[in-house]
Design a protein around this motif. Structure first.
Motif, PDB file in Angstrom:
ATOM      1  N   MET A 253     -48.528   1.925 -29.320  1.00 52.68           N
ATOM      2  CA  MET A 253     -47.655   1.507 -28.236  1.00 52.68           C
ATOM      3  C   MET A 253     -48.205   1.967 -26.904  1.00 52.68           C
ATOM      4  O   MET A 253     -48.192   1.234 -25.925  1.00 52.68           O
ATOM      5  CB  MET A 253     -46.238   2.048 -28.442  1.00 52.68           C
ATOM      6  CG  MET A 253     -45.249   1.607 -27.364  1.00 52.68           C
ATOM      7  SD  MET A 253     -43.573   2.209 -27.660  1.00 52.68           S
ATOM      8  CE  MET A 253     -43.164   1.310 -29.139  1.00 52.68           C
TER       9      MET A 253
ATOM     10  N   LEU B 245     -49.220  -0.338 -23.601  1.00 54.86           N
ATOM     11  CA  LEU B 245     -48.694  -0.124 -22.263  1.00 54.86           C
ATOM     12  C   LEU B 245     -49.814   0.078 -21.259  1.00 54.86           C
ATOM     13  O   LEU B 245     -49.760  -0.423 -20.139  1.00 54.86           O
ATOM     14  CB  LEU B 245     -47.752   1.083 -22.260  1.00 54.86           C
ATOM     15  CG  LEU B 245     -46.421   0.892 -22.977  1.00 54.86           C
ATOM     16  CD1 LEU B 245     -45.677   2.212 -23.042  1.00 54.86           C
ATOM     17  CD2 LEU B 245     -45.586  -0.168 -22.304  1.00 54.86           C
TER      18      LEU B 245
ATOM     19  N   SER C 160     -51.402  -3.302 -20.613  1.00 56.09           N
ATOM     20  CA  SER C 160     -50.522  -4.125 -19.803  1.00 56.09           C
ATOM     21  C   SER C 160     -50.576  -3.702 -18.344  1.00 56.09           C
ATOM     22  O   SER C 160     -50.619  -4.530 -17.440  1.00 56.09           O
ATOM     23  CB  SER C 160     -49.084  -4.024 -20.320  1.00 56.09           C
ATOM     24  OG  SER C 160     -49.006  -4.438 -21.662  1.00 56.09           O
TER      25      SER C 160
ATOM     26  N   VAL D 282     -45.015  -6.959 -17.080  1.00 48.69           N
ATOM     27  CA  VAL D 282     -44.632  -6.541 -18.428  1.00 48.69           C
ATOM     28  C   VAL D 282     -43.605  -5.422 -18.313  1.00 48.69           C
ATOM     29  O   VAL D 282     -43.849  -4.416 -17.643  1.00 48.69           O
ATOM     30  CB  VAL D 282     -45.856  -6.051 -19.232  1.00 48.69           C
ATOM     31  CG1 VAL D 282     -45.422  -5.598 -20.628  1.00 48.69           C
ATOM     32  CG2 VAL D 282     -46.909  -7.140 -19.325  1.00 48.69           C
ATOM     33  N   ASP D 283     -42.451  -5.623 -18.936  1.00 50.64           N
ATOM     34  CA  ASP D 283     -41.377  -4.631 -18.903  1.00 50.64           C
ATOM     35  C   ASP D 283     -41.055  -4.168 -20.313  1.00 50.64           C
ATOM     36  O   ASP D 283     -41.131  -4.932 -21.278  1.00 50.64           O
ATOM     37  CB  ASP D 283     -40.111  -5.221 -18.272  1.00 50.64           C
ATOM     38  CG  ASP D 283     -40.284  -5.535 -16.795  1.00 50.64           C
ATOM     39  OD1 ASP D 283     -40.961  -4.748 -16.114  1.00 50.64           O
ATOM     40  OD2 ASP D 283     -39.765  -6.573 -16.338  1.00 50.64           O
ATOM     41  N   LEU D 284     -40.666  -2.913 -20.411  1.00 56.18           N
ATOM     42  CA  LEU D 284     -40.258  -2.324 -21.676  1.00 56.18           C
ATOM     43  C   LEU D 284     -38.846  -1.795 -21.537  1.00 56.18           C
ATOM     44  O   LEU D 284     -38.548  -1.018 -20.627  1.00 56.18           O
ATOM     45  CB  LEU D 284     -41.208  -1.190 -22.061  1.00 56.18           C
ATOM     46  CG  LEU D 284     -40.834  -0.348 -23.290  1.00 56.18           C
ATOM     47  CD1 LEU D 284     -40.869  -1.216 -24.545  1.00 56.18           C
ATOM     48  CD2 LEU D 284     -41.783   0.836 -23.440  1.00 56.18           C
TER      49      LEU D 284
ATOM     50  N   THR E 106     -37.666  -3.643 -26.797  1.00 54.45           N
ATOM     51  CA  THR E 106     -37.988  -5.007 -26.417  1.00 54.45           C
ATOM     52  C   THR E 106     -39.063  -5.030 -25.339  1.00 54.45           C
ATOM     53  O   THR E 106     -38.927  -4.379 -24.301  1.00 54.45           O
ATOM     54  CB  THR E 106     -36.742  -5.751 -25.902  1.00 54.45           C
ATOM     55  OG1 THR E 106     -35.729  -5.737 -26.910  1.00 54.45           O
ATOM     56  CG2 THR E 106     -37.082  -7.190 -25.554  1.00 54.45           C
ATOM     57  N   PHE E 107     -40.121  -5.776 -25.605  1.00 48.99           N
ATOM     58  CA  PHE E 107     -41.151  -6.035 -24.601  1.00 48.99           C
ATOM     59  C   PHE E 107     -40.869  -7.403 -23.976  1.00 48.99           C
ATOM     60  O   PHE E 107     -40.680  -8.392 -24.689  1.00 48.99           O
ATOM     61  CB  PHE E 107     -42.542  -6.050 -25.239  1.00 48.99           C
ATOM     62  CG  PHE E 107     -43.063  -4.699 -25.602  1.00 48.99           C
ATOM     63  CD1 PHE E 107     -43.778  -3.942 -24.676  1.00 48.99           C
ATOM     64  CD2 PHE E 107     -42.845  -4.171 -26.865  1.00 48.99           C
ATOM     65  CE1 PHE E 107     -44.262  -2.688 -25.011  1.00 48.99           C
ATOM     66  CE2 PHE E 107     -43.337  -2.927 -27.212  1.00 48.99           C
ATOM     67  CZ  PHE E 107     -44.037  -2.176 -26.277  1.00 48.99           C
ATOM     68  N   THR E 108     -40.856  -7.473 -22.646  1.00 50.22           N
ATOM     69  CA  THR E 108     -40.646  -8.717 -21.927  1.00 50.22           C
ATOM     70  C   THR E 108     -41.808  -8.945 -20.971  1.00 50.22           C
ATOM     71  O   THR E 108     -42.121  -8.074 -20.154  1.00 50.22           O
ATOM     72  CB  THR E 108     -39.332  -8.688 -21.133  1.00 50.22           C
ATOM     73  OG1 THR E 108     -38.249  -8.415 -22.030  1.00 50.22           O
ATOM     74  CG2 THR E 108     -39.084 -10.016 -20.443  1.00 50.22           C
TER      75      THR E 108
ATOM     76  N   SER F  96     -40.926 -12.591 -24.976  1.00 47.31           N
ATOM     77  CA  SER F  96     -40.321 -11.307 -25.309  1.00 47.31           C
ATOM     78  C   SER F  96     -40.364 -11.125 -26.815  1.00 47.31           C
ATOM     79  O   SER F  96     -40.357 -12.105 -27.571  1.00 47.31           O
ATOM     80  CB  SER F  96     -38.879 -11.215 -24.803  1.00 47.31           C
ATOM     81  OG  SER F  96     -38.054 -12.151 -25.483  1.00 47.31           O
TER      82      SER F  96
END
Length: 313
Positions: A1, A5, A8, A22-24, A50-52, A66
């Motif tokens: 993970m 990140l 990203s 990219v948001d977590l 959730t990854f968006t 997502s």
């Protein structure tokens, strides 16, 4: 993970913040839950990550994806191209929005479920787990992987969807169409929904919903659908009613649902659900939920309940 990140972050740094984002987000829940059919009360723990991801093309098209790791779908989303695995992908422009994956079919998109009217939720979703609750249409008929096009002009919206699940032998694709319209009446928001679907596993379904949100924190809605099933015992109709109220940090919800089948051993399946939540601030909320069944011909009416803490990050 951590590697994901870092990669990203590097992508955004190289291409520019306007090109990709990219948001977590995450949610954790803990508490207790139980039911009259599930034995003793048990501890409840759940975590949802959730990854968006969103981006924009040079000519102004927006796109995104997502993935909800709580679905247990991290492997399915990556390794099985026929399974959404909790993933959703979309592209949007002047033509509307095209979405594929773990998303609502057009009928679900258009109608407001009774359990979505002012519902703060519970950790075990007790309030939407009773025998009279209807929570999906085309989405629940196949594997939940949907292709939907939707388009909105002002307060009016239209959508068309298809679910082609080749993983079920002999099942033809299901399709749906939905319309919705929003009204603003002096501070009261009224939403109208109309939908139709055809699916091998459910037959023809027509549904309509009306819900309203008032300035005093009260919300209420009603949804009705009728089924003309292709399988014996699947003809009938469903009625759902939902009410919610929020005052300060306290939110409450009640819903009632009732299935009336034309034939079968249990012609009437009904139930009700309740949820209460108190917002502690900072993303922490205390949740309580309860529901009970009322099924014709059943030896007893099961009930279920939960109490716990929801933490949003």
């Amino acid at each position: 993970m951590k590697k994901l990140l870092i990669a990203s972050t590097a992508l955004v740094a190289v291409t520019g913040a306007a090109a990709a984002d990219v948001d977590l987000t995450g949610r954790a829940e803990m508490g207790i839950f139980g039911s009259s059919t599930g034995g003793d009360v048990q501890f409840f723990t759940d975590i949802d990550v959730t990854f968006t991801m969103t981006g924009e093309t040079d000519n102004g098209l927006t796109f995104g994806a997502s993935v909800d790791l709580d679905e247990g779908g991290a492997q399915a989303a990556v390794n099985n191209n026929a399974d959404d695995g909790g993933a959703t992908i979309f592209i949007s422009g002047g033509f509307g929005t095209i979405t594929m994956g773990d998303t609502d079919g057009a009928m679900d998109w258009a109608l407001t479920e009774a359990g979505n009217v002012g519902n703060p939720g519970s950790i075990a979703d007790d309030e939407t787990s009773h025998a009279g609750y209807l929570g999906s249409y085309l989405d629940g008929a196949y594997d939940g992987q949907i292709l939907r096009w939707d388009y909105s002009v002002g307060d009016f919206g239209v959508a068309v969807s298809i679910d082609d699940d080749n993983g079920i032998s002999g099942i033809s694709p299901g399709y749906a169409i939905g319309f919705k319209y929003a009204l603003d009446l002096s501070g009261t928001t009224v939403n109208l929904g109309l939908g139709y679907q055809d699916a091998d596993l459910l037959g023809d379904t027509i549904g309509v919903s009306v819900d309203a949100t008032f300035a005093n924190g009260l919300s209420a809605g009603i949804v009705y659908s009728t089924f003309d099933g292709d399988v014996a015992g699947t003809d009938g109709d469903h009625l759902g009613i939902g009410v919610g109220y929020t005052t300060g940090a306290l939110s409450m919800h009640f819903n009632y649902g009732r299935f009336e089948a034309d034939t079968g051993p249990n012609p009437t399946s009904a139930g009700y659900g309740i949820s209460v939540a108190y917002d502690l601030g900072g993303g922490a909320v205390v949740h309580a939920g309860y529901s009970r069944d009322d099924v014709d011909g059943a030896a007893f009416d099961p009930h279920r309940a939960s109490l716990g803490l929801g933490l949003s990050f």
